[in-house]
Design a protein around this motif. Structure first.
Motif, PDB file in Angstrom:
ATOM      1  N   PRO A   6       8.799  45.445  56.161  1.00 60.32           N
ATOM      2  CA  PRO A   6      10.259  45.335  56.114  1.00 60.32           C
ATOM      3  C   PRO A   6      10.917  46.076  57.276  1.00 60.32           C
ATOM      4  N   TYR A   7      12.054  45.573  57.703  1.00 59.97           N
ATOM      5  CA  TYR A   7      12.774  46.192  58.806  1.00 59.97           C
ATOM      6  C   TYR A   7      13.298  47.560  58.394  1.00 59.97           C
ATOM      7  N   GLN A   8      13.143  48.543  59.284  1.00 58.73           N
ATOM      8  CA  GLN A   8      13.713  49.863  59.088  1.00 58.73           C
ATOM      9  C   GLN A   8      14.450  50.225  60.360  1.00 58.73           C
ATOM     10  N   ASP A   9      15.626  50.776  60.230  1.00 58.12           N
ATOM     11  CA  ASP A   9      16.459  51.115  61.380  1.00 58.12           C
ATOM     12  C   ASP A   9      16.081  52.484  61.941  1.00 58.12           C
ATOM     13  N   VAL A  10      14.792  52.685  62.149  1.00 56.49           N
ATOM     14  CA  VAL A  10      14.276  53.923  62.731  1.00 56.49           C
ATOM     15  C   VAL A  10      13.024  53.576  63.542  1.00 56.49           C
ATOM     16  N   ASP A  11      12.702  54.422  64.502  1.00 57.46           N
ATOM     17  CA  ASP A  11      11.462  54.238  65.244  1.00 57.46           C
ATOM     18  C   ASP A  11      10.307  54.698  64.370  1.00 57.46           C
ATOM     19  N   THR A  12       9.361  53.796  64.115  1.00 55.78           N
ATOM     20  CA  THR A  12       8.191  54.127  63.321  1.00 55.78           C
ATOM     21  C   THR A  12       6.958  53.555  64.014  1.00 55.78           C
ATOM     22  N   PRO A  13       5.819  54.205  63.865  1.00 59.93           N
ATOM     23  CA  PRO A  13       4.600  53.657  64.463  1.00 59.93           C
ATOM     24  C   PRO A  13       4.165  52.391  63.728  1.00 59.93           C
ATOM     25  N   CYS A  14       3.480  51.511  64.438  1.00 57.26           N
ATOM     26  CA  CYS A  14       2.954  50.293  63.818  1.00 57.26           C
ATOM     27  C   CYS A  14       1.896  50.669  62.789  1.00 57.26           C
ATOM     28  N   GLN A  15       1.842  49.932  61.719  1.00 54.78           N
ATOM     29  CA  GLN A  15       0.823  50.152  60.705  1.00 54.78           C
ATOM     30  C   GLN A  15      -0.430  49.388  61.106  1.00 54.78           C
ATOM     31  N   ASP A  16      -1.574  49.846  60.658  1.00 56.85           N
ATOM     32  CA  ASP A  16      -2.830  49.180  60.986  1.00 56.85           C
ATOM     33  C   ASP A  16      -2.861  47.738  60.504  1.00 56.85           C
ATOM     34  N   ALA A  17      -2.145  47.450  59.440  1.00 51.64           N
ATOM     35  CA  ALA A  17      -2.155  46.108  58.869  1.00 51.64           C
ATOM     36  C   ALA A  17      -1.164  45.170  59.543  1.00 51.64           C
ATOM     37  N   ALA A  18      -0.520  45.617  60.606  1.00 52.01           N
ATOM     38  CA  ALA A  18       0.458  44.774  61.284  1.00 52.01           C
ATOM     39  C   ALA A  18      -0.215  43.504  61.803  1.00 52.01           C
ATOM     40  N   VAL A  19       0.459  42.396  61.650  1.00 49.51           N
ATOM     41  CA  VAL A  19      -0.055  41.117  62.118  1.00 49.51           C
ATOM     42  C   VAL A  19       0.558  40.828  63.481  1.00 49.51           C
ATOM     43  N   ILE A  20      -0.287  40.556  64.437  1.00 50.13           N
ATOM     44  CA  ILE A  20       0.172  40.211  65.775  1.00 50.13           C
ATOM     45  C   ILE A  20      -0.276  38.791  66.050  1.00 50.13           C
ATOM     46  N   CYS A  21       0.631  37.987  66.521  1.00 47.78           N
ATOM     47  CA  CYS A  21       0.263  36.617  66.836  1.00 47.78           C
ATOM     48  C   CYS A  21       0.917  36.203  68.152  1.00 47.78           C
ATOM     49  N   ARG A  22       0.332  35.247  68.765  1.00 45.37           N
ATOM     50  CA  ARG A  22       0.854  34.721  70.022  1.00 45.37           C
ATOM     51  C   ARG A  22       1.263  33.268  69.771  1.00 45.37           C
ATOM     52  N   LEU A  23       2.480  32.955  70.140  1.00 50.29           N
ATOM     53  CA  LEU A  23       2.954  31.583  70.018  1.00 50.29           C
ATOM     54  C   LEU A  23       2.643  30.860  71.320  1.00 50.29           C
ATOM     55  N   GLU A  24       1.697  29.962  71.241  1.00 50.16           N
ATOM     56  CA  GLU A  24       1.289  29.250  72.439  1.00 50.16           C
ATOM     57  C   GLU A  24       1.909  27.869  72.531  1.00 50.16           C
ATOM     58  N   ASN A  25       2.303  27.311  71.413  1.00 50.74           N
ATOM     59  CA  ASN A  25       2.866  25.972  71.405  1.00 50.74           C
ATOM     60  C   ASN A  25       4.310  26.028  70.937  1.00 50.74           C
ATOM     61  N   TYR A  26       5.211  25.879  71.865  1.00 52.98           N
ATOM     62  CA  TYR A  26       6.623  25.865  71.529  1.00 52.98           C
ATOM     63  C   TYR A  26       7.318  24.829  72.397  1.00 52.98           C
ATOM     64  N   GLN A  27       8.489  24.441  71.984  1.00 53.47           N
ATOM     65  CA  GLN A  27       9.254  23.423  72.682  1.00 53.47           C
ATOM     66  C   GLN A  27      10.664  23.933  72.904  1.00 53.47           C
ATOM     67  N   GLN A  28      11.145  23.825  74.131  1.00 44.61           N
ATOM     68  CA  GLN A  28      12.544  24.154  74.401  1.00 44.61           C
ATOM     69  C   GLN A  28      13.420  23.029  73.868  1.00 44.61           C
ATOM     70  N   ARG A  29      14.487  23.403  73.214  1.00 44.57           N
ATOM     71  CA  ARG A  29      15.466  22.440  72.701  1.00 44.57           C
ATOM     72  C   ARG A  29      16.756  22.677  73.462  1.00 44.57           C
ATOM     73  N   LEU A  30      17.098  21.762  74.359  1.00 47.89           N
ATOM     74  CA  LEU A  30      18.201  21.991  75.281  1.00 47.89           C
ATOM     75  C   LEU A  30      19.503  21.321  74.883  1.00 47.89           C
ATOM     76  N   THR A  31      19.433  20.181  74.226  1.00 46.32           N
ATOM     77  CA  THR A  31      20.664  19.468  73.857  1.00 46.32           C
ATOM     78  C   THR A  31      21.028  19.765  72.408  1.00 46.32           C
ATOM     79  N   GLU A  32      22.269  19.515  72.086  1.00 51.21           N
ATOM     80  CA  GLU A  32      22.713  19.720  70.703  1.00 51.21           C
ATOM     81  C   GLU A  32      21.898  18.862  69.744  1.00 51.21           C
TER      82      GLU A  32
END
Length: 119
Positions: A1-27
């Motif tokens: 959950p979001y906390q409005d303070v600086d805290t270290p990352c927990q070991d269970a933090a999930v890190i992912c890389r988004l490799e497939n994305y699409q720019q949406r330029l028009t309305e």
């Protein structure tokens, strides 16, 4: 959950890389992408945005603070606004969400929307 303070990352933090994305330029592309789920958007932030509590946000006062990424989850053509989730916490805005007028703070004019493309 979001906390409005600086805290270290927990070991269970999930890190992912988004490799497939699409720019949406028009309305049309932006609204069509929202059918499949939320999209990432950028916007300019001014001082009065911090005090937003409810309603359709339109920048009215205060200095430019920088740019910010938000998650757009929907739109309302009758009201002329995007519906978005902010990362600041549930006490800000409309339980962590906000509505921003089309064209406001360059959310849909200078910043593309990005949608995740699943393989």
């Amino acid at each position: 959950p979001y906390q409005d303070v600086d805290t270290p990352c927990q070991d269970a933090a999930v890190i992912c890389r988004l490799e497939n994305y699409q720019q949406r330029l028009t309305e049309f592309e932006r609204k069509s992408a929202l059918i499949s789920g939320p999209v990432l958007a950028g916007m300019d932030v001014y001082e009065d945005f911090y005090a937003y509590r409810a309603g359709i946000y339109r920048q009215a006062s205060g200095a430019f603070e920088g740019t910010h990424a938000v998650c757009v989850i929907g739109y309302n053509d009758a009201g002329g606004y995007w519906i978005a989730k902010n990362s600041w916490n549930g006490d800000w805005g409309e339980d962590g969400f906000f509505r921003i007028a089309y064209g406001e703070c360059r959310i849909d004019s200078s910043f593309p929307f990005y949608s995740i493309e699943l393989e």
